[in-house]
Design a protein around this motif. Structure first.
Motif, mmCIF file in Angstrom:
data_model
loop_
_atom_site.group_PDB
_atom_site.id
_atom_site.type_symbol
_atom_site.label_atom_id
_atom_site.label_comp_id
_atom_site.label_asym_id
_atom_site.label_seq_id
_atom_site.Cartn_x
_atom_site.Cartn_y
_atom_site.Cartn_z
ATOM 1 N N VAL A 143 0.836 -1.205 0.000
ATOM 2 C CA VAL A 143 0.000 0.000 0.000
ATOM 3 C C VAL A 143 0.870 1.253 0.000
ATOM 4 N N GLU A 144 1.942 1.196 0.778
ATOM 5 C CA GLU A 144 2.802 2.378 0.823
ATOM 6 C C GLU A 144 3.356 2.686 -0.564
ATOM 7 N N ARG A 145 3.747 1.614 -1.276
ATOM 8 C CA ARG A 145 4.315 1.876 -2.600
ATOM 9 C C ARG A 145 3.261 2.380 -3.574
ATOM 10 N N ILE A 146 2.059 1.880 -3.426
ATOM 11 C CA ILE A 146 1.004 2.361 -4.327
ATOM 12 C C ILE A 146 0.735 3.843 -4.088
ATOM 13 N N PHE A 147 0.737 4.221 -2.801
ATOM 14 C CA PHE A 147 0.375 5.594 -2.488
ATOM 15 C C PHE A 147 1.548 6.561 -2.565
ATOM 16 N N THR A 148 2.768 6.014 -2.635
ATOM 17 C CA THR A 148 3.904 6.912 -2.666
ATOM 18 C C THR A 148 4.090 7.445 -4.085
ATOM 19 N N VAL A 149 4.156 8.758 -4.160
ATOM 20 C CA VAL A 149 4.294 9.374 -5.482
ATOM 21 C C VAL A 149 5.770 9.419 -5.831
ATOM 22 N N THR A 150 6.130 8.756 -6.919
ATOM 23 C CA THR A 150 7.549 8.616 -7.248
ATOM 24 C C THR A 150 7.931 9.381 -8.511
ATOM 25 N N PRO A 177 9.559 11.770 -11.055
ATOM 26 C CA PRO A 177 9.102 11.570 -12.431
ATOM 27 C C PRO A 177 9.144 10.127 -12.898
ATOM 28 N N GLN A 178 9.555 9.161 -11.986
ATOM 29 C CA GLN A 178 9.529 7.786 -12.474
ATOM 30 C C GLN A 178 8.092 7.336 -12.713
ATOM 31 N N PRO A 179 7.891 6.474 -13.700
ATOM 32 C CA PRO A 179 6.522 6.003 -13.929
ATOM 33 C C PRO A 179 6.072 5.095 -12.779
ATOM 34 N N LYS A 180 4.782 5.077 -12.453
ATOM 35 C CA LYS A 180 4.267 4.213 -11.390
ATOM 36 C C LYS A 180 4.327 2.768 -11.850
ATOM 37 N N PRO A 181 4.818 1.876 -11.002
ATOM 38 C CA PRO A 181 4.683 0.471 -11.354
ATOM 39 C C PRO A 181 3.218 0.078 -11.134
ATOM 40 N N GLY A 182 2.744 -0.877 -11.847
ATOM 41 C CA GLY A 182 1.363 -1.314 -11.652
ATOM 42 C C GLY A 182 1.223 -2.089 -10.350
ATOM 43 N N PHE A 183 -0.024 -2.304 -9.888
ATOM 44 C CA PHE A 183 -0.263 -3.025 -8.632
ATOM 45 C C PHE A 183 0.376 -4.407 -8.656
ATOM 46 N N ASN A 184 0.177 -5.100 -9.764
ATOM 47 C CA ASN A 184 0.698 -6.461 -9.829
ATOM 48 C C ASN A 184 2.199 -6.498 -9.659
ATOM 49 N N ALA A 185 2.845 -5.548 -10.282
ATOM 50 C CA ALA A 185 4.304 -5.519 -10.187
ATOM 51 C C ALA A 185 4.729 -5.270 -8.749
#
Ligand SMILES: Cc1cc2nc3c(=O)[nH]c(=O)nc-3n(C[C@H](O)[C@H](O)[C@H](O)COP(=O)(O)OP(=O)(O)OC[C@H]3O[C@@H](n4cnc5c(N)ncnc54)[C@H](O)[C@@H]3O)c2cc1C
Ligand SMILES: Cc1cc2nc3c(=O)[nH]c(=O)nc-3n(C[C@H](O)[C@H](O)[C@H](O)COP(=O)(O)OP(=O)(O)OC[C@H]3O[C@@H](n4cnc5c(N)ncnc54)[C@H](O)[C@@H]3O)c2cc1C
Ligand SMILES: Nc1ncnc2c1ncn2[C@@H]1O[C@H](COP(=O)(O)O)[C@@H](O)[C@H]1O
Lengths: 291, 434, 322
Positions: free
Chosen positions: B389-396, B398-406
């Motif tokens: 959850v932390e990784r999903i909500f952490t805004v990274t 200019p890197q692109p967001k990894p998808g949930f599955n990843a």
């Protein structure tokens, strides 16, 4: 039977919760009961009643909830238990009856069933804590009194010897003859444990209830105006000696004063003990011969 | 046959004992209810959540008369790591009206109330009396000994409702599998806060309340935490497995003190004054540790028979105790009516338990305690989920967001949990609760 | 303005505890307050009031007889609106009887009497109740709550009151057999001039034996034993031996503290001992800062060594629990 013992007990909250800011008191019926001193009074009453072959009645001026506790005392061996309903003698706002009124109501109940030889009370009640009810009782019964007693030894029927605490660590031995009122400290005796069958029988025993009669006129010009958490009052202490403020401050703080300067020593146990004894001797609390 | 003093002696005026006394007395039996405390509930844990539906059969409209603090309308489950918290929050308005779901209550008040119902039904309640042993004749229980002078009492049936670690069930030789790891220690602080503050902090109104279950707050010791709201107090506590606790150098109070400083908990209890601290054993292993429930002349009910449904964070004991007590009282009445109070005559107790929810729930949930107490649920899942959850909500950017599955795949890998275990645990949980 | 009368029982030439404070309280409210001493050695007892009042009326009596004394005092207190009596033994015995005889209300165990308002402790010292009155009353004042300051060393003049003495006639008072001298071990803490205190640092290991030892050392030093709340709460020492604001407020001359940190609730009830010795492993705790002699040492081992040196008698039950 030519004598009678009565024990007086007060139903109190043994663990009242007091709000330390507002002084608001929350009472819980479930933590209510008899004080150790009152229980000691009952135990002595039962023991002496056996020794004298007389009856021991228990009386409480208090609320209906006290009947639960009175049943326990009945089970423990009281000949009878009576509750006086305080009704009209309780005063707002504290809902406490004055000790004088309580004693008057108790006197009535005590004398209702004939002359009494010995009345036993606790030394202080936990909630009011004045220790005056027993002395009022003694007055009303034209009885002799011994208050704050640390030992009671019954002699023949109608005579007891007691040890009473005095000020300054002294105590005195007194002889009393009935009618008499004795108030005891909680350490004097522990109430025996009631038997199981007696306990079961007492659960549905009926308890005599009588009404307290109207309150005495004397309490009418005394009233409680406020109740607060207790704040100890300042004690007056000698002003520090000195002619001007500077001198007084010097003597108050002890600066420049010729007294044993505070010392800190790091010591082994043996050195510590020697230092303590030496110091006490120097101050004059121990003779050179001690130890 | 020997003379008896009563038809039924019930030992322990907890929820199980009082419920047994109520049904037995209502069946017309002569019942003595013995409690060691000065009043029922005096020795019992202060507060908790009571699921009252079981009372429907005992006290109609019980919600109007039972001493309830707050009705639970909000339940949260919180996963904690040292510096993360994930909360799943559920609220239902349906739980705010009759027949309600759960409620917080103070046990001294609740237990006293239920015992009063028993007294009204005709049972005789004897407090401040401890049962010290069983009286047996020819192997059969015929009464109890108490710590009072002249303290033996005989009856046709003894119902042992003396709580966890039942001394009576043990004395009768009914426990076969109780091991230390089957028990947990529950500790709890009662924290006082003004009513308005509680309502504001926990987003509840009137007499509505919140119940939070907490995982991952026990420093590696299998167990969990809980927080319940009463009217003007909060109950905050931990449940800790015994052997693991013993092996740890930390004391339970220290763990609770740590929980109180966690950034997800501290703001909830800020400014509260500690009113009470208490500790109590809980039978944790459920169905796997239950003793024999009947023997000649005696039944065992409630925590005494390990009927508490306790799986770390889920604590349902009172409802099971009441259900078991009701069945025990009825079974005693039936056996006495048929004049057979041997183990065989009392078997009807087990039939009744199987019919009502007590045994069927326990059977269904038999695997849950083990699951909740497993290492994976205790330690790996909270941090796995929190990290995902932390990784999903952490805004990274200019890197692109990894998808949930990843994210999930990489965190699962990092956690060392195997997918097969995850699937198995999920299945156990679904089967258990579904 | 209300008129006051301080009524002080005496025994063997001394005032009962709190007598000086009763005089100070009454004189503060009514500079013309009368002071009456009744009992054995009343004349001698009056010297204790040096600097607190100018004149004292005396009623000499042989032994304490609350019933007879109150009969005799009814006429003496006429005219005083407020009669103040120490709430110590004898005072506490006398006041209710006098109140009952005269029909005055009794306000017992007051913490202070201040212009028309009296403060009494309730609920075991958790609460104070403020009481107002508008007629003649009797008040007993708790000893040790206010202190009394002598303004000079001038002894008061004395006059003997002509009171009909009913001694020798039949009364229903108890008969005195014997007076026992003070036994520090069973003495009220508040009265003790020498105190030995024990704190939480003594509770490790065999605490029961430790406190028995502490009691024995106290006895050997002619002192009474007290403890901190941590210790009394744990049950090693009874609550009536707890020194502090919620225990007994004491006023010793010398205090020897073993393993006591010196929390404010403890020291606030300690009075102002002239001499303090503290034994503690922490040289910087408040109790050490207050001490004249601060000994940085293990208190348990020090106790052992003291027992050796003082040949302290084997601890007796009474020394510990009384
Ligand atoms: C920390 C903690 C939190 C909990 N939270 C919840 C919760 O939120 N919801 C929930 O439903 N359950 C909860 N439980 C479980 C619940 O408390 C128990 O399952 C329930 O109390 C069981 O009831 P009982 O009547 O079987 O036993 P108890 O309630 O333990 O009653 C046993 C009674 O027997 C008496 N007794 C024992 N021995 C004797 C003897 N020898 N003689 C006479 N009397 C005796 C005891 O004094 C007691 O009154 C919690 C437990 C703990 C420890
Ligand atoms: C409302 C309220 C009222 C209170 N009223 C009172 C009161 O009336 N009376 C009272 O006493 N307290 C009272 N307290 C408690 C008070 O705040 C302190 O907690 C208490 O006095 C501390 O007792 P202690 O010094 O024994 O323990 P601690 O503070 O734990 O101190 C123990 C000391 O022993 C030392 N020590 C440990 N081991 C050794 C050793 N082997 N040798 C030498 N020294 C050692 C330590 O260095 C420490 O200084 C009250 C508190 C509250 C909140
Ligand atoms: N209401 C009461 N009913 C019976 N006894 C009482 C009552 N009040 C006081 N007493 C007795 O008087 C003792 C001293 O109480 P008190 O004078 O209130 O400090 C108590 O320990 C009881 O024995």
């Amino acid at each position: 039977m030519n004598g009678r013992i009565v024990a007086c007990v007060k139903w109190v909250d043994l663990r009242p919760e007091v709000d330390s800011l507002t002084g608001h008191v929350v009472h819980d019926e479930r933590t209510s009961g008899w004080s150790p001193a009152d229980l000691a009074a009952v135990e002595l009453g039962l023991t002496i009643a056996e020794a004298w072959s007389v009856s021991c009645d228990v009386i409480c001026c208090g609320p209906a909830a006290a009947e639960r506790g009175l049943r326990e005392l009945l089970a423990a061996g009281a000949t009878s238990v009576t509750r006086i309903d305080p009704g009209s003698i309780e005063h707002a706002p504290s809902h406490h009856a004055s000790s004088a009124d309580v004693a008057a109501a108790l006197t009535q109940a005590v004398t209702n069933s004939g002359p009494v030889t010995l009345v036993l009370c606790g030394d202080y009640s936990l909630d009011r804590g004045t220790g005056s009810v027993p002395a009022f009782l003694a007055h009303h019964l034209s009885a002799s009194q011994a208050l704050g007693v640390t030992a009671v030894d019954p002699a023949e029927l109608g005579r007891v010897l007691v040890t009473r605490r005095l000020g300054g660590g002294r105590s005195e031995r007194l002889e009393l003859r009935g009618p008499m009122v004795v108030s005891v400290e909680g350490s004097v005796a522990r109430l025996r444990r009631a038997g199981l069958r007696a306990t079961m029988n007492a659960t549905d025993a009926t308890i005599d209830v009588i009404e307290a009669s109207g309150s005495s006129s004397t309490t009418h010009h005394v009233r409680t105006v406020s109740t607060l958490p207790l704040r100890p009052r300042p004690r007056s202490l000698p002003a520090p000696p000195g002619d001007d403020a500077r001198d007084r401050i010097l003597s108050l703080t002890g600066a420049l004063v010729d007294r044993t300067p505070p010392r800190t020593i790091h010591a082994t146990a043996d050195e510590a003990a020697d230092a303590i004894i030496g110091q006490l001797r120097q101050w004059g609390y121990l003779d050179a011969t001690d130890s | 046959m020997t003379a008896h003093d009563a038809d039924v002696i019930v030992v322990g005026a907890g929820p199980a004992g009082s419920a047994a006394a109520i049904t037995a007395a209502r069946a017309g039996l002569d019942v003595v209810l013995i409690e060691r405390g000065p009043f029922p509930g005096s020795k019992n844990m202060y507060g908790g959540v009571i699921y009252g539906r079981v009372l429907d059969g005992l006290v109609p409209s019980w919600w109007e008369v039972a001493p309830i603090q707050r009705w639970i309308t909000r339940r949260s489950t919180m996963l904690l790591t040292a510096n993360q918290a994930l909360t799943v929050d559920f609220r239902s308005d349906n739980w705010a009206e009759p027949p309600y779901n759960g409620a917080t209550a103070y046990r001294p008040e609740f237990d006293s109330w239920l015992a009063d119902v028993a007294v009204d039904a005709g049972a005789q309640l004897i407090c401040s009396t401890t049962v010290t042993g069983l009286i047996r004749e020819h192997g059969r229980v015929v009464g109890v000994r108490t710590d009072r002078p002249d303290g033996d009492l005989r009856a046709r049936v003894v119902i042992a409702a003396d709580g966890v670690n039942s001394f009576l069930a043990k004395e009768a030789g009914l426990y076969h599998h109780a091991e230390p790891e089957h028990y947990t220690l529950g500790i709890k602080e009662t924290l006082a806060l003004p009513r308005e503050v509680i309502e504001e902090r926990f987003g509840v109104r009137g007499n509505h309340g919140l119940d939070i279950e907490i995982l991952g707050c026990t420093d590696g010791i299998p167990g969990g935490g809980f927080l319940y709201t009463n009217l003007d107090t909060i109950a905050l506590g931990l449940v800790l497995q015994l052997p693991a606790l013993a092996a740890q150098s930390k004391r339970p109070e220290e763990l609770l003190a740590e929980l109180k400083t966690h950034s997800a908990i501290a703001p909830l209890i800020e400014g509260a004054e500690v009113k009470e601290y208490s500790a109590h054993l809980i039978p944790e292993a459920g169905f796997h540790m239950m003793p024999d429930l009947v023997t000649d002349g005696m039944l065992v009910a409630g925590d005494a028979a390990a009927m508490c449904l306790a799986a770390g964070i889920w604590l349902e004991g009172v409802n099971f105790a009441i259900g078991a007590g009701m069945a025990a009282g009825q079974a005693a009445a039936e056996a006495i009516r048929l004049d057979d109070t041997s183990a065989a005559g009392l078997e009807c107790y087990i039939r009744r338990l199987a019919q009502n929810f007590v045994l069927s729930d326990h059977r269904k949930l038999a695997e849950i305690p083990g699951l909740v107490m497993s290492d994976r649920v205790q330690q790996q899942y909270p941090s796995l989920v929190a990290n995902i959850v932390e990784r999903i909500f952490t805004v990274t950017n200019p890197q692109p967001k990894p998808g949930f599955n990843a994210i999930a795949r990489s965190e699962l890998k990092a956690s060392g949990i195997r997918v097969r275990e995850l699937v198995q645990d999920g299945w156990k949980g679904l089967r258990g609760f579904g | 303005m209300a008129t006051y009368l301080a009524l002080l029982p005496s025994r063997e030439g001394s005032l009962v505890a709190g007598g000086d404070e009763v005089v100070a309280e009454a004189r503060e409210l009514d500079p013309a307050a009368r002071v009456v001493i009744i009992g054995r050695g009343a004349e001698n007892a009056a010297t204790e009031l040096a600097g607190l009042c100018e004149s004292v009326e005396l009623i000499e009596r042989d032994s304490f007889e609350p019933s007879r004394w109150s009969d005799d005092l009814v006429d003496v207190i006429v005219g005083a609106d407020v009669v103040v009596i120490p709430a110590s033994p004898d005072g506490r015995d006398l006041a209710p009887r006098l109140a009952a005889l005269t029909g005055r209300p009794l306000i017992a165990g007051a913490l202070s009497v201040q212009g028309g308002q009296i403060v009494v402790a309730r609920q075991g010292g958790l609460l104070e109740e403020h009481v107002q009155f508008d007629g003649p009353i009797i008040v007993t004042l708790q000893p040790h709550v206010r202190g009394a300051l002598a303004e000079s060393e001038l002894a008061p003049t004395t006059t003997t009151l002509a009171v009909s003495d009913t001694s020798g006639t039949r009364s229903n008072d108890a008969r005195l057999i014997e007076v026992f001298p003070p036994d520090p071990a069973t003495m009220d803490l508040a009265e003790a001039s020498r105190l030995v205190g024990g704190g939480a640092g003594l509770m490790s290991g065999d605490a029961a034996a430790r406190f028995a030892q502490l009691g024995a050392v106290a006895v050997a030093l002619g002192a009474s034993m007290g403890a901190t709340r941590v210790v009394t709460d744990a049950g090693w020492v009874s609550h009536d031996r707890q020194i502090g604001t919620t225990g007994v407020v004491v006023a010793p001359q010398v205090y020897v503290a073993f393993a006591i940190s010196g929390a404010v609730q403890h020291t606030a009830g300690l009075g102002h001992p002239e001499h303090i010795i503290s034994v503690n492993t922490d040289p910087h705790c408040p109790m050490m800062a207050m001490a004249d002699l601060a000994v940085v040492a293990d208190a348990t081992a020090t106790l052992d060594a003291l027992v050796d040196r003082l040949g302290a008698a084997a601890p007796t039950e009474s020394a510990m629990t009384a």
